[in-house]
Design an enzyme around this catalytic site. Sequence first.
Site, PDB file in Angstrom:
ATOM      1  N   GLU A 290     -12.182  -4.699  -4.310  1.00 40.09           N
ATOM      2  CA  GLU A 290     -12.786  -3.424  -4.050  1.00 40.09           C
ATOM      3  C   GLU A 290     -12.108  -2.358  -5.112  1.00 40.09           C
ATOM      4  O   GLU A 290     -12.722  -1.407  -5.484  1.00 40.09           O
ATOM      5  CB  GLU A 290     -12.764  -2.845  -2.757  1.00 40.09           C
ATOM      6  CG  GLU A 290     -13.609  -3.550  -1.820  1.00 40.09           C
ATOM      7  CD  GLU A 290     -13.086  -5.026  -1.428  1.00 40.09           C
ATOM      8  OE1 GLU A 290     -12.127  -5.418  -1.503  1.00 40.09           O
ATOM      9  OE2 GLU A 290     -14.042  -5.765  -0.954  1.00 40.09           O
TER      10      GLU A 290
ATOM     11  N   LEU B  55      11.078 -20.362  -4.882  1.00 36.52           N
ATOM     12  CA  LEU B  55      10.123 -19.513  -4.376  1.00 36.52           C
ATOM     13  C   LEU B  55       8.889 -19.425  -4.850  1.00 36.52           C
ATOM     14  O   LEU B  55       8.589 -19.679  -6.286  1.00 36.52           O
ATOM     15  CB  LEU B  55      10.724 -18.119  -4.278  1.00 36.52           C
ATOM     16  CG  LEU B  55       9.854 -16.790  -3.716  1.00 36.52           C
ATOM     17  CD1 LEU B  55       9.329 -16.956  -2.325  1.00 36.52           C
ATOM     18  CD2 LEU B  55      10.323 -15.609  -3.913  1.00 36.52           C
TER      19      LEU B  55
ATOM     20  N   ARG C  15      -0.865   9.244  -9.767  1.00 35.88           N
ATOM     21  CA  ARG C  15      -0.806   8.087  -8.953  1.00 35.88           C
ATOM     22  C   ARG C  15      -0.188   6.793  -9.855  1.00 35.88           C
ATOM     23  O   ARG C  15       0.435   6.013  -8.949  1.00 35.88           O
ATOM     24  CB  ARG C  15      -2.348   7.738  -8.408  1.00 35.88           C
ATOM     25  CG  ARG C  15      -2.885   8.549  -7.873  1.00 35.88           C
ATOM     26  CD  ARG C  15      -4.530   8.234  -7.799  1.00 35.88           C
ATOM     27  NE  ARG C  15      -4.504   7.067  -6.881  1.00 35.88           N
ATOM     28  CZ  ARG C  15      -4.242   6.452  -5.841  1.00 35.88           C
ATOM     29  NH1 ARG C  15      -4.333   7.685  -4.652  1.00 35.88           N
ATOM     30  NH2 ARG C  15      -4.467   5.162  -5.337  1.00 35.88           N
TER      31      ARG C  15
ATOM     32  N   HIS D 148       2.475   3.386  -8.755  1.00 33.60           N
ATOM     33  CA  HIS D 148       2.357   2.197  -9.171  1.00 33.60           C
ATOM     34  C   HIS D 148       3.489   1.353  -9.984  1.00 33.60           C
ATOM     35  O   HIS D 148       4.178   0.374  -9.612  1.00 33.60           O
ATOM     36  CB  HIS D 148       0.988   1.743 -10.061  1.00 33.60           C
ATOM     37  CG  HIS D 148      -0.261   2.138  -9.206  1.00 33.60           C
ATOM     38  ND1 HIS D 148      -0.429   1.742  -7.820  1.00 33.60           N
ATOM     39  CD2 HIS D 148      -1.372   2.801  -9.775  1.00 33.60           C
ATOM     40  CE1 HIS D 148      -1.703   2.305  -7.567  1.00 33.60           C
ATOM     41  NE2 HIS D 148      -2.276   2.985  -8.565  1.00 33.60           N
TER      42      HIS D 148
ATOM     43  N   SER E 266      -7.099  -5.577  -5.215  1.00 36.10           N
ATOM     44  CA  SER E 266      -8.262  -6.189  -4.651  1.00 36.10           C
ATOM     45  C   SER E 266      -9.735  -6.095  -5.339  1.00 36.10           C
ATOM     46  O   SER E 266      -9.989  -5.271  -6.441  1.00 36.10           O
ATOM     47  CB  SER E 266      -8.453  -5.261  -3.153  1.00 36.10           C
ATOM     48  OG  SER E 266      -9.086  -3.998  -3.567  1.00 36.10           O
TER      49      SER E 266
ATOM     50  N   ARG F 256       0.087   7.737  -2.587  1.00 35.67           N
ATOM     51  CA  ARG F 256       0.745   8.831  -1.490  1.00 35.67           C
ATOM     52  C   ARG F 256       1.902   9.022  -1.914  1.00 35.67           C
ATOM     53  O   ARG F 256       2.484  10.231  -1.913  1.00 35.67           O
ATOM     54  CB  ARG F 256       0.683   8.302  -0.015  1.00 35.67           C
ATOM     55  CG  ARG F 256      -0.651   8.568   0.559  1.00 35.67           C
ATOM     56  CD  ARG F 256      -0.975   7.766   1.713  1.00 35.67           C
ATOM     57  NE  ARG F 256      -1.364   6.511   1.571  1.00 35.67           N
ATOM     58  CZ  ARG F 256      -1.426   5.482   2.511  1.00 35.67           C
ATOM     59  NH1 ARG F 256      -1.256   5.798   3.564  1.00 35.67           N
ATOM     60  NH2 ARG F 256      -2.164   4.235   2.044  1.00 35.67           N
TER      61      ARG F 256
ATOM     62  N   ARG G  81     -12.135   2.119  -8.104  1.00 32.76           N
ATOM     63  CA  ARG G  81     -11.189   3.051  -8.734  1.00 32.76           C
ATOM     64  C   ARG G  81     -11.553   3.607 -10.017  1.00 32.76           C
ATOM     65  O   ARG G  81     -12.043   2.944 -10.889  1.00 32.76           O
ATOM     66  CB  ARG G  81      -9.678   2.695  -8.747  1.00 32.76           C
ATOM     67  CG  ARG G  81      -9.370   2.544  -7.244  1.00 32.76           C
ATOM     68  CD  ARG G  81      -7.892   2.329  -7.068  1.00 32.76           C
ATOM     69  NE  ARG G  81      -7.439   1.963  -5.620  1.00 32.76           N
ATOM     70  CZ  ARG G  81      -6.258   1.987  -5.072  1.00 32.76           C
ATOM     71  NH1 ARG G  81      -5.321   2.325  -5.696  1.00 32.76           N
ATOM     72  NH2 ARG G  81      -6.185   1.690  -3.881  1.00 32.76           N
TER      73      ARG G  81
ATOM     74  N   ASP H  82       0.750  -1.141  -0.002  1.00 36.04           N
ATOM     75  CA  ASP H  82      -0.116  -0.106   0.023  1.00 36.04           C
ATOM     76  C   ASP H  82       0.702   1.268  -0.216  1.00 36.04           C
ATOM     77  O   ASP H  82       1.862   1.410   0.601  1.00 36.04           O
ATOM     78  CB  ASP H  82      -1.081   0.071   1.202  1.00 36.04           C
ATOM     79  CG  ASP H  82      -2.044   0.963   1.134  1.00 36.04           C
ATOM     80  OD1 ASP H  82      -2.472   1.326  -0.054  1.00 36.04           O
ATOM     81  OD2 ASP H  82      -2.726   1.288   2.387  1.00 36.04           O
TER      82      ASP H  82
ATOM     83  N   GLU I  80       1.622 -13.291  12.131  1.00 32.59           N
ATOM     84  CA  GLU I  80       2.266 -12.151  12.853  1.00 32.59           C
ATOM     85  C   GLU I  80       2.121 -10.950  11.913  1.00 32.59           C
ATOM     86  O   GLU I  80       2.343 -11.056  10.796  1.00 32.59           O
ATOM     87  CB  GLU I  80       3.735 -12.580  13.090  1.00 32.59           C
ATOM     88  CG  GLU I  80       4.110 -13.830  14.077  1.00 32.59           C
ATOM     89  CD  GLU I  80       3.385 -13.213  15.385  1.00 32.59           C
ATOM     90  OE1 GLU I  80       3.371 -12.150  15.840  1.00 32.59           O
ATOM     91  OE2 GLU I  80       3.118 -14.110  16.027  1.00 32.59           O
TER      92      GLU I  80
ATOM     93  N   SER J 204      -7.981  -4.997   5.165  1.00 35.33           N
ATOM     94  CA  SER J 204      -8.534  -4.905   3.672  1.00 35.33           C
ATOM     95  C   SER J 204      -9.065  -5.757   2.848  1.00 35.33           C
ATOM     96  O   SER J 204      -8.667  -6.002   1.912  1.00 35.33           O
ATOM     97  CB  SER J 204      -7.561  -3.702   2.933  1.00 35.33           C
ATOM     98  OG  SER J 204      -7.454  -2.756   3.506  1.00 35.33           O
TER      99      SER J 204
HETATM  100  C1  IPE Z   1      -5.348  -2.850  -0.127  1.00 32.35           C
HETATM  101  O1  IPE Z   1      -5.050  -1.396  -0.344  1.00 32.35           O
HETATM  102  C2  IPE Z   1      -5.194  -3.669  -1.501  1.00 32.35           C
HETATM  103  C3  IPE Z   1      -4.122  -3.837  -2.058  1.00 32.35           C
HETATM  104  C4  IPE Z   1      -2.901  -3.166  -1.550  1.00 32.35           C
HETATM  105  C5  IPE Z   1      -4.066  -4.280  -3.453  1.00 32.35           C
HETATM  106  P1  IPE Z   1      -6.034  -0.379  -0.716  1.00 32.35           P
HETATM  107  O2  IPE Z   1      -5.376   0.997  -0.778  1.00 32.35           O
HETATM  108  O3  IPE Z   1      -6.967  -0.596  -1.577  1.00 32.35           O
HETATM  109  O4  IPE Z   1      -6.796  -0.594   0.861  1.00 32.35           O
HETATM  110  P2  IPE Z   1      -7.617   0.465   1.707  1.00 32.35           P
HETATM  111  O5  IPE Z   1      -8.622   1.080   0.673  1.00 32.35           O
HETATM  112  O6  IPE Z   1      -6.650   1.504   2.144  1.00 32.35           O
HETATM  113  O7  IPE Z   1      -8.252  -0.159   2.717  1.00 32.35           O
HETATM  114  C1  IPE Z   2      -1.535   0.215  -3.348  1.00 31.76           C
HETATM  115  O1  IPE Z   2      -1.218   1.725  -3.544  1.00 31.76           O
HETATM  116  C2  IPE Z   2      -1.838  -0.280  -4.857  1.00 31.76           C
HETATM  117  C3  IPE Z   2      -3.313  -0.730  -5.108  1.00 31.76           C
HETATM  118  C4  IPE Z   2      -4.228  -0.809  -4.143  1.00 31.76           C
HETATM  119  C5  IPE Z   2      -3.116  -1.303  -6.388  1.00 31.76           C
HETATM  120  P1  IPE Z   2      -2.482   2.824  -3.341  1.00 31.76           P
HETATM  121  O2  IPE Z   2      -2.939   2.996  -4.753  1.00 31.76           O
HETATM  122  O3  IPE Z   2      -3.624   2.159  -2.453  1.00 31.76           O
HETATM  123  O4  IPE Z   2      -1.885   3.840  -2.747  1.00 31.76           O
HETATM  124  P2  IPE Z   2      -2.600   4.931  -1.604  1.00 31.76           P
HETATM  125  O5  IPE Z   2      -3.036   4.143  -0.515  1.00 31.76           O
HETATM  126  O6  IPE Z   2      -3.512   5.639  -2.338  1.00 31.76           O
HETATM  127  O7  IPE Z   2      -1.332   5.661  -1.241  1.00 31.76           O
HETATM  128 MG    MG Z   3      -4.170   2.354  -0.710  1.00 30.46          MG
END
Ligand code: IPE
Ligand code: IPE
Ligand code: MG
Length: 246
Positions: free
Chosen positions: A69, A133, A35, A39, A67, A26, A73, A22, A205, A194
């Site tokens: 969810e 792995l 953004r 990635h 995810s 940001r 986006r 995650d 852990e 999440s």
């Molecule tokens: C969790 O991150 C999903 C992945 C890392 C793929 P999100 O950024 O989607 O999760 P929330 O929305 O902060 O819970």
């Molecule tokens: C994680 O980074 C990657 C995915 C969820 C695909 P984010 O895109 O969720 O980055 P933040 O949480 O907005 O910083």
């Molecule tokens: Mg995120």
Amino acid sequence: MTQPDPAAAGGATPRHVAVIMDGNGRWARLRHWNRVRGHREGIESVRAVVRAARRAGVQVLTLYAFSSENWGRPTYEVRALMGLLRRFLRTEAPSLKEQGVRVRAIGALEQLPAEARAALAWAESETRECRDLQLVLALSYGGREEILSALRGLLRDGTDPGRLDEETFRRYLYAPDLPDPDLLIRTSGEMRVSNFLLWQIAYAEIYVTDVLWPDFREAEFERALESYARRERRFGLTTEQLKEEP
Ligand code: IPE
Ligand code: IPE
Ligand code: MG
């Protein structure tokens, strides 16, 4: 019942590490970038963590890449993520094969675009024989959906509810042959799971770091492993019980 696993009961290298990658957005935002650049940079961290996991003797590395969810986006971001996935698989499979890394995937994979599915199938078949792995990509993955899909399978097979136990249930999950994660890492400081591996993380852990995923490289991964090595996993038992010879 979850039985204590002496091989994983402290001091050891985790057999299975699962990562919620995650903070890409940001990371980019801090630089006033799009953004998607976050990635893209995050893929470099994937490379680094795969190398570090392999070197440390981790057997399974599950990465939460997209995810259920995340489909919500903006379209441009979803498209960019699917494109990056496809490109990663196409360009990286030969090097993964060379490193002995077997690529697999879990999730509602039928929801992925055809090109991404094709790239995945190719990378999986290219690396099928690799043994060092297992790199498991969680794609279009949701823990609740995985549990529901297991339940659907159990009902379809006419499972007797009175005989349904944890081992039987596990056989209906996406990757029943994998051990549960010993260590769950989440980057970028969020204290939540999440919808990731809800069944499997029962006794994992947890390691949360404020480091954003694009900055999470070998040294950060090693730091997480060091933290894990200092933990005492008790699986509901007492410290005294765990010290007793079996
Ligand atoms: C969790 O991150 C999903 C992945 C890392 C793929 P999100 O950024 O989607 O999760 P929330 O929305 O902060 O819970
Ligand atoms: C994680 O980074 C990657 C995915 C969820 C695909 P984010 O895109 O969720 O980055 P933040 O949480 O907005 O910083
Ligand atoms: Mg995120």
